[in-house]
Design a protein around this motif. Structure first.
Motif: not given
Length: 859
Positions: A259, A263-265, A432, A434, A458, A460, A462
């Motif tokens: 990841l 901002t995506s973890n 968010r 994801l 992936r 993402t 945000t």
């Protein structure tokens, strides 16, 4: 064993259809934020009844009804009223009717956000680049897409396990060995010569651990905070550079997939098999951006028999949470599936004592995950995985702790869990989306070599809007939109089983495109900071282990990494006379290479005791500042780690004791230097020395009683860091005074951390049992901004959690009552500020006391 027959051709077995319908029903039930009004949001028109009212109130009402983000200019709205509308409207038509005669116009950006502009017309496509704020996706569409993903092609990486119903009930605090995969081999935790903490799903649930911030309290060396995303530190090594061309120092992986964005973890702990935390640099096996360590989430695998779990939870703060999972064979012994969904909604816990009142810190998300496992043969498996996370909640209210020079007239909160902002003008959000898919192949070649390939993509998105000045003054409001699209491919091979010579060789490739749009609005002035970037990274690595004797092994590894980054950014200003360009950068690009070796030796003193020592190098990749005029990039930072450890099992397996001592030489630390946009630089400005001791112990005094404890001592200090502290800047000296922070502690590095968990099982006659779990944790003083004094520190604090879970003897259900932070201790996840700003210091506090009940039914 129950079976569902698979029928070829266009038809499907009734059992399969029944499974799908059950998943649809569960998913719909769990999506607590989806109701009849959401269906209307998926269409091109809306039923609107909005009376004539103040401009800002009416526009916020329109945004709320349509589920869109909205950008309103700092000036030009006050004192104006909209026209009333009633009937069926498209958004452009509604805006045209509402704004007629007001001197304002409105439209939609290409991403779907509503914007309001001065004048009678506006060009949406031109303003897209300047004021882009990602729209709130239609929830019906997202839900249906998620259900489709759950059905047709989504899965994760793991080996197949059999019937799992009630296994969590029995093994939450078991002394049985845990198998970990963090070293890219299946090894027993106690036999792995590395500092690894591993937590099973049952352990997490019973200990009231819901996220990584909770987990950090029970993990030596790990701290978790927030700054637009999850900011994790292991042994004092962390990063919060706030650039799309910079990465974290602690790498986060889910089923072997990286990841890349902070901002995506922050993923929810839903359908998790276990969490592994690898402490110390992992430069050989994981490579880039693991100077502090790795947090690895392993999700549950499809089962060979039909199983299912449904949970429902209610708690204070009007908390409602639910989840559902179903797993089993689609084609017996050939195709297995697993689908899960979870959703949570909770009111805010930060009370706004400023204008507009209200609360902040709410929670509202839905999470979906699916897996398909194809067993082509006994030696070849393909796992497809997909996940989607959808969040629509308010951004945490920034709590002002001390007013700065620009805070005259602002309100200062006096109580715990309080903020003072102008929420009547600012409705914050933290949105968010994801999404990720992956394909994992596990192939045993001729019974000799295990080959694993992980291909992943992936996406993402945000979108954040917050009151950045943290006060009741209308000084600074920030909207941030960030996007990332990441493709990764990794393939590695290792010898099957265990032999005198063990090897692991592999390589990986990553390609990422990122975008960022930040708007900083203050009275009469809007500053826009768009940026776009890309990264391409590849690496090859290998590890070799040789058994000198039956008890003594030597191990070595090496990795070569190459990375290329590009970035361009602009700074634009609108002071009421139109948008002008202040800065436009040329395309900046650079490449870096790194060689990261590792060496270790381990000695099995007995079957129950392992000694090991290791030396390893880690590196974090270089990059560029995406929020400043600085054209010079920063280089990779590196750390050499020296470590020795002992792992032992005592008292006939009733006690485990692990201890690790370490020293690290940390050089070329990437840090922010400068305060304003024109002076902000991200440079290799510092060096540090880190040493410490970590203890983990499990003791089972009685068959029914288990104790688990940890202790960490950490001495992490700058040995060189020349910077300008905001406190040194005055009108007479606007450039400030350079200060060397030699001897100051690294950010997020508490000197002491202690945790203790007690688990006791009490029989309830012949009807069942009660599992009583209590925990106490303590963390000593920690700074968020080194050298800046007590305002930016978190004092030492302790937390108390407890749970009681009832398990009936002859039924597949359990009922848990839990409480977290029972003493209602206020502690902060981040602090920052500027003495010349309205808020000299402000921060985000973690959850207060929470409690509730959780019902779990499995079948």
């Amino acid at each position: 064993m129950n079976r569902i027959e698979w029928q070829s051709g266009r038809g499907q077995g009734k059992g399969v259809l029944l499974v799908k319908y059950l998943v649809v029903l569960c998913t719909l039930f769990l999506s607590v934020n989806v109701d009849a009004d959401e269906v209307k949001k998926a269409t091109a028109t809306y039923e609107l009844i909005i009376p004539s009212s103040d401009m800002d109130v009416a526009l916020m009402t329109l945004a709320r009804i349509t589920g869109k983000s909205i950008i309103i200019p700092a000036e030009g709205v006050s004192g104006k009223h909209t026209n009333a509308i009633r009937g069926t409207f498209s958004l452009p038509h509604a805006l045209s009717q509402m704004l007629e005669g007001t001197g304002l116009s409105g439209g939609l950006t290409q991403s779907g956000a509503i914007f309001i502009a001065q004048g009678q017309s506006a060009d949406a496509q031109n303003r897209e680049r300047l004021m882009k704020s990602k729209s709130i996706r239609d929830r019906k569409k997202g839900l249906l897409a998620s259900i489709s993903a759950l059905f047709f092609g989504v899965a994760g990486v793991s080996s197949v396990h059999g019937q799992e119903a009630n296994t969590d009930n029995a093994n939450a605090f078991s002394m049985d060995e845990i198998v970990v995969t963090g070293t890219k081999r299946d090894t027993l935790l106690q036999d792995t010569p590395a500092a690894i903490s591993a937590f099973s799903n049952a352990f997490l649930e019973r200990s009231v651990i819901r996220n990584t911030a909770d987990l950090a309290a029970f993990t030596p060396g790990l701290t978790a905070s927030t700054n637009l995303g999850g900011t994790y530190a292991i042994r004092g090594i962390s990063s919060d550079l706030l650039s799309i061309s910079a990465d974290a120092s602690v790498a986060t992986y889910v089923d072997g997939v990286y990841l890349s964005r902070q901002t995506s973890n922050q993923i929810p702990f839903a359908d998790i098999e276990r969490v592994e935390v690898l402490r110390g640099p992992q430069g050989t096996v994981y490579g880039r951006n693991a100077t502090g360590g790795v947090i690895s989430f392993v999700t549950k695998a499809p089962s060979e028999t039909f199983t299912g779990v449904v949970t429902a939870e209610m708690g204070n703060l009007d908390h409602i949470q639910g989840s559902a999972m179903i797993s089993g064979p689609l084609v017996e012994d050939k195709v297995l599936f697993r689908v899960s969904a979870s959703a949570s909604r909770r009111d805010g816990y930060i009370t706004n004592v400023g204008t507009g009142a209200g609360e902040g810190g709410d929670e509202n998300y839905q999470s979906y995950r699916g897996k398909l496992l194809f067993k082509a043969s006994d030696n070849l498996e393909l796992t497809l995985a997909g996940d989607y996370y959808h969040q629509r909640q308010g951004f945490p209210l920034d709590q002002v702790l001390s007013l700065g020079d620009g805070g005259t007239g602002a309100i200062l909160p006096t109580g715990k869990f309080q903020a003072a902002v102008n929420s009547d003008l600012v409705d914050t959000f933290d949105n968010r989306d994801l999404f990720g898919v992956s394909a994992t192949v596990n192939w045993l070649v001729n019974g000799i070599v295990d080959v694993t390939s992980i291909t992943a993509y992936r996406d993402t998105k945000t979108s954040i809007f917050t009151d950045d000045d943290a006060t009741t003054l209308f000084q600074s409001h920030v909207a941030l939109a960030e996007t990332a699209r990441t493709f990764s491919q990794e393939i590695y091979a290792r010898n099957a089983g265990d032999s005198k010579v063990n090897y692991l060789f592999g390589g990986n490739f990553l390609s990422e495109k990122t975008g960022q749009d930040l708007t900083d609005s203050s009275p009469g002035v809007d500053v826009f900071l768009p940026a776009s970037g890309s990264s391409r990274a590849w690496a090859v690595y290998g590890e070799l282990s040789y058994a000198l004797t039956d008890r003594l092994n030597i191990n070595s590894g090496i990795r070569y990494s190459n990375e290329h980054r590009e970035l361009s950014n602009d700074i634009l200003l609108d002071a009421g006379a139109g948008v002008i360009s202040l800065f436009s950068s040329p395309l900046r690009e650079n490449s870096w290479n790194s060689v990261t070796p590792s060496f270790s030796i381990d000695y099995k003193v007995s079957e129950d005791t392992l000694l090991y020592a290791l030396v390893a190098k880690g590196f974090k990749s270089g990059g560029f500042a995406s929020l400043s005029t600085d054209l010079v990039g920063f280089n990779p930072e590196t750390v050499w780690n020296y470590e020795a450890g002992l792992k032992t099992s005592l008292l006939d397996g009733r006690a485990n004791f692990n201890v690790t001592a370490f020293y690290a030489d940390y050089t070329d630390l990437q840090r922010r230097v400068g305060l304003s946009i024109s002076s902000l630089r991200l440079v290799n400005a510092a060096a540090a020395k880190i040493s410490g001791l970590e203890l983990e112990a499990t003791l089972k005094p009685l068959d029914a009683w288990t104790l688990f404890g940890t202790y960490a001592y950490l001495n992490a200090q700058y040995s060189d860091y020349l910077t300008v502290l905001p406190e040194s800047i005055t009108l007479e000296n606007p450039d400030g005074v350079q200060t060397n922070l030699d001897g100051q502690p690294l950010e997020r590095s508490p000197k002491h951390k202690i945790s203790l968990i007690s688990n006791y099982v009490v029989p309830v006659g012949e009807t069942g049992s009660l599992e009583l779990v209590g925990s106490v944790t303590y963390q000593s003083l920690m700074t968020f901004r080194s050298g800046r004094g007590p305002l930016y520190e978190q004092k030492g604090f302790g937390l108390v959690n407890a749970s009681i879970t009832y398990f009936p003897s002859d039924a597949h259900w359990s009922l848990q009552f839990y409480g977290s932070n029972l003493a209602n201790t206020e502690h902060f996840l981040n602090k920052e500020g500027d003495p010349t700003a309205p808020a000299r210091a402000s921060g985000y506090s973690a959850l207060p006391r929470t409690y509730g009940a959780r019902l779990t039914v499995d079948f």
